[in-house]
Write a protein that holds these residues in place. Sequence first.
Motif, PDB file in Angstrom:
ATOM      1  N   GLN A   1       0.715  -1.310  -0.024  1.00 55.95           N
ATOM      2  CA  GLN A   1       0.174  -0.136  -0.257  1.00 55.95           C
ATOM      3  C   GLN A   1       0.874   1.406  -0.010  1.00 55.95           C
ATOM      4  OE1 GLN A   1      -2.740  -0.064   3.225  1.00 55.95           O
ATOM      5  NE2 GLN A   1      -3.224  -2.262   2.833  1.00 55.95           N
ATOM      6  N   SER A   2       0.566   2.302  -0.775  1.00 58.72           N
ATOM      7  CA  SER A   2       1.222   3.634  -0.882  1.00 58.72           C
ATOM      8  C   SER A   2       0.917   4.292   0.491  1.00 58.72           C
ATOM      9  CB  SER A   2       0.785   4.463  -1.954  1.00 58.72           C
ATOM     10  OG  SER A   2       0.987   3.708  -3.087  1.00 58.72           O
ATOM     11  N   LEU A   3       2.150   5.083   0.802  1.00 62.11           N
ATOM     12  CA  LEU A   3       1.829   5.785   2.201  1.00 62.11           C
ATOM     13  C   LEU A   3       2.261   7.439   2.058  1.00 62.11           C
ATOM     14  CD1 LEU A   3       2.253   5.662   5.285  1.00 62.11           C
ATOM     15  CD2 LEU A   3       4.632   5.356   5.094  1.00 62.11           C
ATOM     16  N   ILE A   4       1.579   7.870   2.523  1.00 61.05           N
ATOM     17  CA  ILE A   4       1.783   9.603   2.355  1.00 61.05           C
ATOM     18  C   ILE A   4       2.078  10.065   3.963  1.00 61.05           C
ATOM     19  CG2 ILE A   4       0.763  11.911   1.847  1.00 61.05           C
ATOM     20  CD1 ILE A   4      -0.469  10.457  -0.270  1.00 61.05           C
ATOM     21  N   THR A   5       3.049  10.370   4.359  1.00 60.86           N
ATOM     22  CA  THR A   5       3.246  10.867   5.607  1.00 60.86           C
ATOM     23  C   THR A   5       4.264  11.887   6.117  1.00 60.86           C
ATOM     24  OG1 THR A   5       3.712   9.629   8.015  1.00 60.86           O
ATOM     25  CG2 THR A   5       5.155   8.966   6.035  1.00 60.86           C
ATOM     26  N   HIS A   6       4.796  12.001   7.087  1.00 58.01           N
ATOM     27  CA  HIS A   6       5.630  13.147   7.687  1.00 58.01           C
ATOM     28  C   HIS A   6       6.651  12.542   8.605  1.00 58.01           C
ATOM     29  CE1 HIS A   6       2.827  16.065   6.545  1.00 58.01           C
ATOM     30  NE2 HIS A   6       2.754  16.598   7.582  1.00 58.01           N
ATOM     31  N   VAL A   7       7.991  12.544   8.472  1.00 58.98           N
ATOM     32  CA  VAL A   7       8.694  12.383  10.062  1.00 58.98           C
ATOM     33  C   VAL A   7       8.875  13.884  10.373  1.00 58.98           C
ATOM     34  CG1 VAL A   7      10.914  11.524  10.710  1.00 58.98           C
ATOM     35  CG2 VAL A   7       9.698  10.376   8.886  1.00 58.98           C
ATOM     36  N   PHE A   8       8.588  13.667  11.744  1.00 59.82           N
ATOM     37  CA  PHE A   8       8.884  15.004  12.660  1.00 59.82           C
ATOM     38  C   PHE A   8       9.930  15.064  13.433  1.00 59.82           C
ATOM     39  CE2 PHE A   8       3.971  14.322  11.911  1.00 59.82           C
ATOM     40  CZ  PHE A   8       3.712  15.790  11.708  1.00 59.82           C
ATOM     41  N   ALA A   9      10.450  16.010  13.743  1.00 62.01           N
ATOM     42  CA  ALA A   9      11.767  16.363  14.591  1.00 62.01           C
ATOM     43  C   ALA A   9      11.399  16.185  15.990  1.00 62.01           C
ATOM     44  CB  ALA A   9      12.442  17.583  13.991  1.00 62.01           C
ATOM     45  N   ALA A  10      12.096  15.323  16.421  1.00 62.58           N
ATOM     46  CA  ALA A  10      11.668  15.306  18.036  1.00 62.58           C
ATOM     47  C   ALA A  10      12.182  16.489  18.739  1.00 62.58           C
ATOM     48  CB  ALA A  10      12.487  13.900  18.671  1.00 62.58           C
ATOM     49  N   GLY A  11      11.442  16.961  19.788  1.00 63.18           N
ATOM     50  CA  GLY A  11      11.860  18.232  20.531  1.00 63.18           C
ATOM     51  C   GLY A  11      11.334  19.338  20.001  1.00 63.18           C
ATOM     52  N   ASP A  12      10.892  19.485  18.906  1.00 65.05           N
ATOM     53  CA  ASP A  12      10.055  20.681  18.155  1.00 65.05           C
ATOM     54  C   ASP A  12       9.001  21.217  19.240  1.00 65.05           C
ATOM     55  OD1 ASP A  12       9.791  22.013  15.463  1.00 65.05           O
ATOM     56  OD2 ASP A  12       7.996  22.169  16.621  1.00 65.05           O
ATOM     57  N   GLN A  13       8.994  22.578  19.436  1.00 70.58           N
ATOM     58  CA  GLN A  13       8.127  22.921  20.457  1.00 70.58           C
ATOM     59  C   GLN A  13       6.506  23.281  19.832  1.00 70.58           C
ATOM     60  OE1 GLN A  13       8.120  27.409  20.609  1.00 70.58           O
ATOM     61  NE2 GLN A  13       9.685  27.406  19.037  1.00 70.58           N
ATOM     62  N   TYR A  14       6.406  22.661  18.508  1.00 69.74           N
ATOM     63  CA  TYR A  14       4.949  22.790  18.229  1.00 69.74           C
ATOM     64  C   TYR A  14       4.279  21.330  18.067  1.00 69.74           C
ATOM     65  CZ  TYR A  14       6.314  27.451  17.059  1.00 69.74           C
ATOM     66  OH  TYR A  14       6.641  28.938  17.109  1.00 69.74           O
ATOM     67  N   LEU A  15       5.177  20.324  18.571  1.00 73.12           N
ATOM     68  CA  LEU A  15       4.514  18.888  18.287  1.00 73.12           C
ATOM     69  C   LEU A  15       3.199  18.543  18.863  1.00 73.12           C
ATOM     70  CD1 LEU A  15       7.724  16.693  19.018  1.00 73.12           C
ATOM     71  CD2 LEU A  15       6.533  17.064  16.771  1.00 73.12           C
ATOM     72  N   ASP A  16       2.666  19.613  20.081  1.00 73.09           N
ATOM     73  CA  ASP A  16       1.507  19.377  20.731  1.00 73.09           C
ATOM     74  C   ASP A  16       0.868  20.585  20.206  1.00 73.09           C
ATOM     75  OD1 ASP A  16       1.841  16.933  22.036  1.00 73.09           O
ATOM     76  OD2 ASP A  16       3.371  17.963  23.123  1.00 73.09           O
ATOM     77  N   SER A  17       1.050  21.168  19.255  1.00 70.00           N
ATOM     78  CA  SER A  17       0.054  22.311  19.120  1.00 70.00           C
ATOM     79  C   SER A  17       0.186  22.449  17.414  1.00 70.00           C
ATOM     80  CB  SER A  17       0.466  23.588  19.607  1.00 70.00           C
ATOM     81  OG  SER A  17       1.641  23.985  19.151  1.00 70.00           O
TER      82      SER A  17
END
Length: 299
Positions: A237-253
């Motif tokens: 199955q094709s996948l569309i996603t992101h890999v987020f940078a740990a520690g970023d201040q906006y991860l929870d917003s």
Amino acid sequence: MDQAEGTISNAARDLSNEDLTRAVFASFGNSTSERFQQIMQSLVKHLHAFVSDVQLSEEEWFKGIDFLTRTGHITDEKRQEFILLSDILGVSMLVISMNNQKPAGATEATVFGPFFVEESPRFANGDDLANGAPGEPCFMQGQVHSITGEPIPDARLEIWHADEQGFYDVQYKDLTQARCRGHLFSDKAGHYSFWTVRPEAYPIPDDGPVGDLLHAAKRSPMRPAHVHFMVKAAGYQSLITHVFAAGDQYLDSDAVFAVRSSLIAGLEYHKPGTAPDGREMNTPFYTMSYNIVLVPALE
Ligand code: BEZ
Ligand code: FE
């Protein structure tokens, strides 16, 4: 009674508010497709319930119409304000989540975003996708494998992300070349790797009607730093996603509610020295490592 009047059913006349909702609902009862009928009747039910719930004034109704009109006017082949609206209302993420339920361990899907470009440049593993984009060097690597652990060779990975300024290449008016964008293929053991610049957090476009909505709600337009991936491999199955940078201040917003914990990878700082691919770096650099786990295609 004139002839025209005689042919019209008077079932939809002098309607109470409740009967009005019932009549509009019923007006879709003979639709050309069952699915269309289901969607339209549910839309009518919920839209009418919303209007009653907030006791919408005529002025507010007109403001809503004006908002949608402006959203349409600012939309063109380069800017899709309706998708942005869907994104900030969490509708995009809800649709993606409902339609991409995957077995445990598989890489989760997230929003596509408006900055993908067809026909990106092709690179070999280990190449530098940055093409002069501003930012600190970052080496990213991982393995594409199946949920049962088999390496997946020849997977096509499309990669795109924002530079140090928080901009995608397509947001620079005079830039004609791709930067921080390209595609490559996993090797025999499923491994992929590339150099780029460290991805940075950025605001989604907030100079249009969607921005007005965010500002009125005192909401932030910021998205946490991430790298977009679109991965395609034969038999999966094709996948569309992101890999987020740990520690970023906006991860929870995140302005578009697209963060999944499973998509967060460490962004490690290194002093000048030898990089994981053997390259001698005379400036500080970063590394990120993320394995992409695909699900077999449905028969
Ligand atoms: C993005 O990640 O590129 C993006 C996603 C949703 C809205 C705006 C930008
Ligand atoms: Fe993005």
